[in-house]
Design a protein around this motif. Structure first.
Motif, PDB file in Angstrom:
ATOM      1  N   GLY A  29       0.765  -1.226   0.000  1.00 10.51           N
ATOM      2  CA  GLY A  29       0.000   0.000   0.000  1.00 10.51           C
ATOM      3  C   GLY A  29       0.794   1.273   0.000  1.00 10.51           C
ATOM      4  N   ASN A  30       2.111   1.207  -0.216  1.00  9.66           N
ATOM      5  CA  ASN A  30       2.905   2.414  -0.032  1.00  9.66           C
ATOM      6  C   ASN A  30       3.753   2.781  -1.239  1.00  9.66           C
ATOM      7  N   GLY A  31       3.366   2.357  -2.412  1.00  5.58           N
ATOM      8  CA  GLY A  31       4.147   2.724  -3.581  1.00  5.58           C
ATOM      9  C   GLY A  31       3.989   4.192  -3.890  1.00  5.58           C
ATOM     10  N   ASP A  32       4.675   4.657  -4.926  1.00  2.92           N
ATOM     11  CA  ASP A  32       4.639   6.084  -5.212  1.00  2.92           C
ATOM     12  C   ASP A  32       3.560   6.455  -6.211  1.00  2.92           C
ATOM     13  N   HIS A 319       3.231  -3.436  -9.522  1.00  2.00           N
ATOM     14  CA  HIS A 319       3.169  -2.455  -8.444  1.00  2.00           C
ATOM     15  C   HIS A 319       4.304  -2.689  -7.460  1.00  2.00           C
ATOM     16  N   ILE A 320       4.990  -1.610  -7.105  1.00  5.82           N
ATOM     17  CA  ILE A 320       6.012  -1.649  -6.067  1.00  5.82           C
ATOM     18  C   ILE A 320       5.438  -0.990  -4.822  1.00  5.82           C
ATOM     19  N   GLY A 321       5.540  -1.678  -3.715  1.00  9.45           N
ATOM     20  CA  GLY A 321       5.051  -1.132  -2.457  1.00  9.45           C
ATOM     21  C   GLY A 321       6.010  -1.452  -1.337  1.00  9.45           C
ATOM     22  N   ASP A 366      11.087   5.484  -6.211  1.00  6.20           N
ATOM     23  CA  ASP A 366      11.415   6.649  -5.383  1.00  6.20           C
ATOM     24  C   ASP A 366      10.520   6.721  -4.151  1.00  6.20           C
ATOM     25  N   SER A 367       9.887   5.605  -3.782  1.00  8.43           N
ATOM     26  CA  SER A 367       8.968   5.613  -2.649  1.00  8.43           C
ATOM     27  C   SER A 367       9.626   5.221  -1.326  1.00  8.43           C
TER      28      SER A 367
END
Length: 583
Positions: A29-32, A319-321, A366-367
């Motif tokens: 839940g914290n990707g950019d 997705h990156i999270g 960059d997250s």
């Protein structure tokens, strides 16, 4: 109550050593929302992590198959055992077993309403939890799921009733005084001898329940020998039972595990005919398998080349999270030089965490930001920054040198001398062999230390768990795959008597605060005590949190209801809801 569990700790470390490179993967839940997400399926996962890619049942096909890349073969079928508690195995096996609670993608804890009508604390002193099981809940052979299942799984995990069992953990189970069933076993009353803040982690998705009636066929469950036989049997035998929406349809060793709908399931039947977990042990091969249609979903640790390959595959979203897995530097306090706090503080102050991130994981997202807590991550309610004010992780070389000179250290040429005039001996920093990111992080640490006159040699290990357990290191970089239950976790990681406290950290006040935090019924009070312990640990400079590990999920766009979950529950947490979009 804290028990020494050397064998359990060794196995837990082995799991960590084998899986931390590979197991800390998936969406979250914290990707950019830009760099971290491609395609349409996961476009709103940052804003709505629990509901993104949502598709109603009437908009999905009846039938179909989804193939998921699994990076390890299944060697043990008992995921509650220390040996079988491997993320890749659990991602599939736990979806055939009943459990009380699970973790949502936003890191919140949710009741498994398929199994339970309710789970409530009915008394604080003594602490009593009452579970009400769904009346229709049953095993695939028609046997009702009852209090007997809670009792069996308690006995093999409490560290007392089955001394020959090696559970993945005893926390919580070792505090239970009694378990009683009523209403034909559908009401379960659990009374604690000692209070336990994280009671929701018990019998949850991380430790799902195995059937007591099948356990009883292996031995007398009133004896340690019978319990041990059952516990071992569950590990060795492919399950022919189910207490959830799916059951095992086929297993081909080192090739694939196939799940099919459980016809005895009492809830909504899955839309898919099959979910296949295909064993692909080389993560570098996963993008090719995805592009060729050999698999539909991959869940590897992100690397620059891998991520870029996936982003070029048509009709695939990624997705990156970030979630509950976090990277850190640890000191071994048995090293005579590192036993001195000012040297530890100086070394950690010299490390520039933001530069480290920029040169490693920041290459593909960059997250990622520096993490500033030992027991919480930013999405959790208890998170407080206890690191920044110490200056550790800032990369301030001059501040680091001042810490040393104020403590009586001197720099002669390029050698650091102790206040007693002894040259600080070369040290070793270890990392998991084959993990380029950790190698780079280790080299960055060594370069920072060199500016203080300390030589640090970078050494890979192909047995991270064994190296940690044996204490054969001075500094180590690795990650904890945490759960959403930080209070018992804090005891496990940092208490001076815990075998998971590999570096030998000791602080009596921290021990006291950790123990009190894990025995609260008031979560806010537990948070305050845990953060007080965090602040003391930061000051003691035993562990330097680096960042939440980026996680990566890629799937074809036609799969509905799949989404990232960067916890131990993984993207398969809602497997029964997956389906193929209707054309």
């Amino acid at each position: 109550m804290l028990r020494s569990k050397s064998r359990v700790a060794r196995y837990a470390a082995l799991v960590a050593g084998a899986s931390l490179v590979l197991a800390s993967c998936g969406g979250g839940g914290n990707g950019d929302g830009g760099e971290g997400t491609t395609g349409q399926a996961f476009a709103d996962c940052d804003a709505n992590p629990n509901t993104c890619n949502e598709v109603s049942r009437d908009q999905m096909q009846d039938g179909g198959e989804v193939t998921f890349a699994m990076e390890k073969n299944i060697e043990n079928w008992n995921v509650t055992s220390a040996e079988g508690n491997v993320l890749d195995s659990a991602m599939a096996i736990k979806e055939t077993l009943p459990y009380t609670f699970y973790t949502e993608p936003d890191l919140s804890v949710a009741l498994n309403e398929d199994l339970l009508e309710s789970a409530e604390m009915t008394s604080e002193d003594p602490q009593v939890i009452e579970y009400k099981i769904q009346q229709d809940a049953q095993w695939s052979d028609g046997t009702p799921i009852t209090a007997e299942d809670f009792i069996y799984n308690w006995k093999v995990q409490n560290g007392e009733d089955c001394t020959e069992c090696s559970p993945a953990g005893t926390m919580g189970y070792d505090r239970v005084e009694s378990i009683e069933g009523s209403d034909n076993g559908k009401t379960v009353t659990v009374t604690f001898a000692e209070k336990f803040t994280d009671w929701k982690q018990m019998w949850a998705a991380g430790a799902p329940m195995y059937p007591a009636h099948i356990a009883a066929e292996q031995g007398d469950l009133e004896t340690p020998e019978g319990l041990a036989k059952a516990f071992e049997w569950f590990g060795k035998n492919v399950p022919n039972y189910s207490g959830a929406a799916y059951k095992i349809g086929d297993w081909q060793n080192n090739q694939a595990l196939t799940l099919v709908p459980n016809e005895k399931y009492w809830g909504d039947k899955p839309k898919l005919d099959r979910v296949v977990f295909r064993v692909i042990t080389d993560a570098a091969q996963e993008p090719t398998a995805l592009q060729n249609g050999e698999v539909d979903v991959i869940y590897p640790q992100p690397q620059v080349d891998l991520v870029n390959q996936v982003r070029n595959i048509p009709n695939v979203s990624s997705h990156i999270g970030s979630g509950l897995t976090w990277e850190h530097f640890d000191f071994n306090l048995d090293n005579e030089f590192l036993s001195d706090k000012p040297l530890r503080q100086a070394l950690f102050t010299a490390v520039d965490r933001q530069a480290l991130i920029d040169k490693t994981v920041g290459q593909f997202t960059d997250s990622v930001e520096p993490l500033n807590s030992h027991n919480f991550v930013p999405d959790q309610d208890g998170y407080q920054d206890v690191v920044s004010e110490t200056g550790q992780g800032s990369g301030d070389i001059e501040a680091a040198k001042k810490i040393l000179t104020d403590a009586g250290y001197t720099l002669e040429g390029d050698q650091l001398k102790t206040p007693e005039g002894e040259t600080v001996a070369p040290m070793r920093i270890g990392y998991t062999a084959g993990n380029q990111i950790r190698k780079d992080q280790s080299e960055l640490f060594a370069n920072a230390a060199k500016q203080l006159g300390v030589t640090v040699n970078v050494n890979p290990t192909d047995d991270l768990g064994g190296t940690l357990v044996e204490g054969d290191y001075d500094i180590m970089v690795f990650a904890w795959v945490s759960s959403p239950f930080p209070y018992g976790g804090g005891l496990q990681l940092w208490h001076s008597e815990s075998d998971s406290n590999y570096g030998g950290y000791k602080n009596e006040k921290v021990d006291q605060l950790l123990t009190e935090a894990a025995a609260e019924t008031d979560v806010q009070a537990a948070n305050e005590k845990l953060n007080e312990a965090n602040a003391l640990m930061a000051e003691d400079a035993y562990v330097l949190p680096l960042y939440q590990k980026p996680t990566f999920l890629a799937a074809y766009d036609n799969i509905g209801n799949i989404r990232g979950n960067s916890t131990l529950d993984s993207p398969t947490y809602n497997l029964e809801d997956w389906g193929l979009r209707a054309e």
